[in-house]
Design an enzyme around this catalytic site. Structure first.
Site, PDB file in Angstrom:
ATOM      1  N   LYS A  96      39.293  27.965  80.582  1.00  0.00           N
ATOM      2  CA  LYS A  96      38.263  27.082  80.009  1.00  0.00           C
ATOM      3  C   LYS A  96      37.469  26.377  81.107  1.00  0.00           C
ATOM      4  CE  LYS A  96      41.529  23.348  79.068  1.00  0.00           C
ATOM      5  NZ  LYS A  96      42.319  22.676  78.044  1.00  0.00           N
ATOM      6  N   LYS A 171      33.269  62.682  90.802  1.00  0.00           N
ATOM      7  CA  LYS A 171      33.655  61.740  89.758  1.00  0.00           C
ATOM      8  C   LYS A 171      32.662  61.747  88.598  1.00  0.00           C
ATOM      9  CE  LYS A 171      32.495  57.241  89.782  1.00  0.00           C
ATOM     10  NZ  LYS A 171      31.125  57.186  89.255  1.00  0.00           N
ATOM     11  N   ASP A 172      33.173  61.466  87.418  1.00  0.00           N
ATOM     12  CA  ASP A 172      32.294  61.275  86.271  1.00  0.00           C
ATOM     13  C   ASP A 172      31.454  60.036  86.493  1.00  0.00           C
ATOM     14  OD1 ASP A 172      33.059  63.395  84.679  1.00  0.00           O
ATOM     15  OD2 ASP A 172      34.632  62.268  83.627  1.00  0.00           O
ATOM     16  N   ASP A 173      30.296  60.016  85.867  1.00  0.00           N
ATOM     17  CA  ASP A 173      29.528  58.780  85.831  1.00  0.00           C
ATOM     18  C   ASP A 173      30.295  57.804  84.941  1.00  0.00           C
ATOM     19  OD1 ASP A 173      27.441  57.263  86.607  1.00  0.00           O
ATOM     20  OD2 ASP A 173      25.913  58.298  85.438  1.00  0.00           O
ATOM     21  N   GLY A 356      25.354  59.599  94.049  1.00  0.00           N
ATOM     22  CA  GLY A 356      24.891  60.412  92.923  1.00  0.00           C
ATOM     23  C   GLY A 356      23.474  60.887  93.168  1.00  0.00           C
ATOM     24  N   GLY A 357      22.542  59.927  93.212  1.00  0.00           N
ATOM     25  CA  GLY A 357      21.123  60.265  93.363  1.00  0.00           C
ATOM     26  C   GLY A 357      20.837  61.106  94.592  1.00  0.00           C
TER      27      GLY A 357
HETATM   28  C1  1AE Z   1      27.950  50.241  92.327  1.00  0.00           C
HETATM   29  C2  1AE Z   1      28.000  51.343  91.305  1.00  0.00           C
HETATM   30  C3  1AE Z   1      27.226  52.562  91.704  1.00  0.00           C
HETATM   31  C4  1AE Z   1      27.255  53.628  90.656  1.00  0.00           C
HETATM   32  O1  1AE Z   1      27.961  53.541  89.690  1.00  0.00           O
HETATM   33  C5  1AE Z   1      26.412  54.790  90.757  1.00  0.00           C
HETATM   34  O2  1AE Z   1      26.446  55.621  89.741  1.00  0.00           O
HETATM   35  C6  1AE Z   1      25.607  55.046  91.825  1.00  0.00           C
HETATM   36  O3  1AE Z   1      24.789  56.109  91.803  1.00  0.00           O
HETATM   37  P1  1AE Z   1      23.686  56.388  92.896  1.00  0.00           P
HETATM   38  O4  1AE Z   1      24.354  56.948  94.112  1.00  0.00           O
HETATM   39  O5  1AE Z   1      23.005  55.081  93.211  1.00  0.00           O
HETATM   40  O6  1AE Z   1      22.759  57.369  92.275  1.00  0.00           O
END
Ligand code: 1AE
Length: 408
Positions: A96, A171-173, A356-357
């Site tokens: 609290k 890894k999975d998203d 990822g990107g």
């Molecule tokens: C801090 C979390 C980052 C994440 O979950 C994620 O999917 C990153 O992806 P990219 O590398 O920025 O495309």
């Protein structure tokens, strides 16, 4: 802040009138432990003493307008009040109280004997490295992107493309909950087959970290099943589910693969300078106690960032000697190959470079993206510059042309 045997020491940053600080601190120490005892007889007070909180410090940091000050207050809470339970610990130190105006929990110091009651990571840095068979360089993890709405065959194509780049983990998203089109169990079986085929030619495993989704009370059974089916790791959105869920999974001997903690939702708790809980507690200390083997966090340089000082404190809490295995930090969000030397400079070799990107957006596709990262980590492991390495790696050269490379 030093350790105090038998007590969890919580340090807060709060705003109040200067003449109210002592009383407020006393109110916190008593109110969050034994309640009010001012009207109780002396004998009762004495019997409650071992359960009562203590004021360990009150220090004014800054004068504010309207006669208020920002102050640091440290309270000690007897660990016998809550035992090795993160829900109970959090409810005591910032239950609290978290709703009591401008107040932020900025540090939490726990006695070693109390820490030892938690499971901590089952695998930790060495265990994950062993399973991935990677030593002497950072690991690379590729994130499935554009996976929602795809069936198993389509996902298998993405898996193969990523694995062909030579990455260590896929890894999975965290937002991938696509139960109907490809349940986690079927993904693990199919990708395991693909990973085995690839390993038979490369000699190197690629671990698949499957998103552990579904209702909380089914997670343990699912985690055991996915471990038995050959998952490389289990991805858990820990803050969304709760730390106790992680602890239950990590402490179960039948969950025999590493657990990868995603930070989803944590920003709602650490994002403000005046409220909430510091990121090193949420995404460092508590994840380690509860048993994460890998902790994803926003790096200071990518698209979703954490201040450099906070990132350093977070990583420190994953590694500082405390009797539990160290956790592998996975700096993330907007990571591209040009950042690898900076990541290693700031966080060392024992990290997972998670992207990822920059994998899927590589000019040569996901395979080229993986190859670019692998060339970058190999270069850093060998003490070579990315510029030199790019002379022998077309994927790395293309990645550096696209995203650049800040000098480390
Ligand atoms: C801090 C979390 C980052 C994440 O979950 C994620 O999917 C990153 O992806 P990219 O590398 O920025 O495309």
């Amino acid at each position: 802040m030093n350790e105090k045997p038998g007590y969890a020491l919580a340090r807060y940053l709060l705003v109040d009138k200067p003449d109210q600080l002592e009383r407020r601190a006393e109110g916190m120490a008593v109110g969050l432990t034994v309640g009010s005892w001012t009207d109780l007889p002396a004998t009762r007070q004495a019997s409650m003493q071992p359960y009562c909180g203590t004021v360990e410090g009150v220090e004014i940091q800054e004068e504010l307008e309207n006669g208020r000050v920002r102050a640091e207050v440290t309270i000690g809470y007897p660990t016998r009040n809550f035992g090795p339970s993160i829900p109970a610990l959090l409810t005591t130190v910032f239950g609290k109280l978290s709703m009591d105006g401008q107040i932020r929990l900025v540090d939490l110091r726990l006695p070693k004997s109390f820490i030892a009651e938690f499971p901590g990571p089952k695998f930790g840095v060495d265990g994950v490295r062993e399973r991935a068979r990677v030593h002497g360089r950072p690991l690379v993890m590729s994130i499935f992107k554009s996976c929602i709405g795809q069936d198993l065959d389509e996902l298998a194509v993405h898996f193969r493309e990523q694995a062909a780049g030579g990455v260590d983990l896929i890894k999975d998203d965290e937002i991938f909950f696509s139960e109907q089109l490809a349940a986690p169990e079927t993904r693990v079986q199919r990708f395991r087959q693909l990973a085995d085929d690839i390993a038979s030619t490369t000699g190197k495993p690629v671990l698949y970290a499957v998103n552990l989704t579904g209702p909380t009370f089914g997670l343990l059974e699912r985690a055991k099943r996915l471990s038995d089916l050959g998952a490389g790791a289990l991805l858990l959105n820990v803050v969304a589910y709760g730390y106790d869920v992680l602890q239950a999974l990590a402490s179960n001997p039948d969950v025999h693969v590493p657990i990868l903690a995603h930070p989803a939702v944590a920003g709602a708790m650490y994002g403000s300078a005046t409220h909430g809980i510091s990121s090193h507690i949420l995404l460092g200390q508590l994840l380690r106690l509860a048993g994460a083997d890998i902790a994803i966090y926003p790096s200071p340089y990518g698209s979703v960032t954490l201040a450099a000082k906070e990132g350093a404190a977070l990583v420190e809490s994953l590694r500082e000697p405390n009797g539990l295995k160290p956790v592998l930090p996975a700096p993330s969000a907007g990571i591209h190959p040009g950042l690898v030397p900076t990541l290693v400079r700031d966080f060392g070799m024992d990290i997972i470079v998670n992207a990822g990107g920059a994998i899927h957006g590589h000019p040569l596709g996901a395979t080229g993206g993986g190859q670019a990262f692998m060339a970058a980590v190999a270069a850093v492991g060998a003490g070579q510059s990315l510029k030199q390495a790019a002379e022998h790696s077309e994927p790395l050269r293309l990645a550096l042309d696209k995203w650049g490379y800040p000098s480390a």
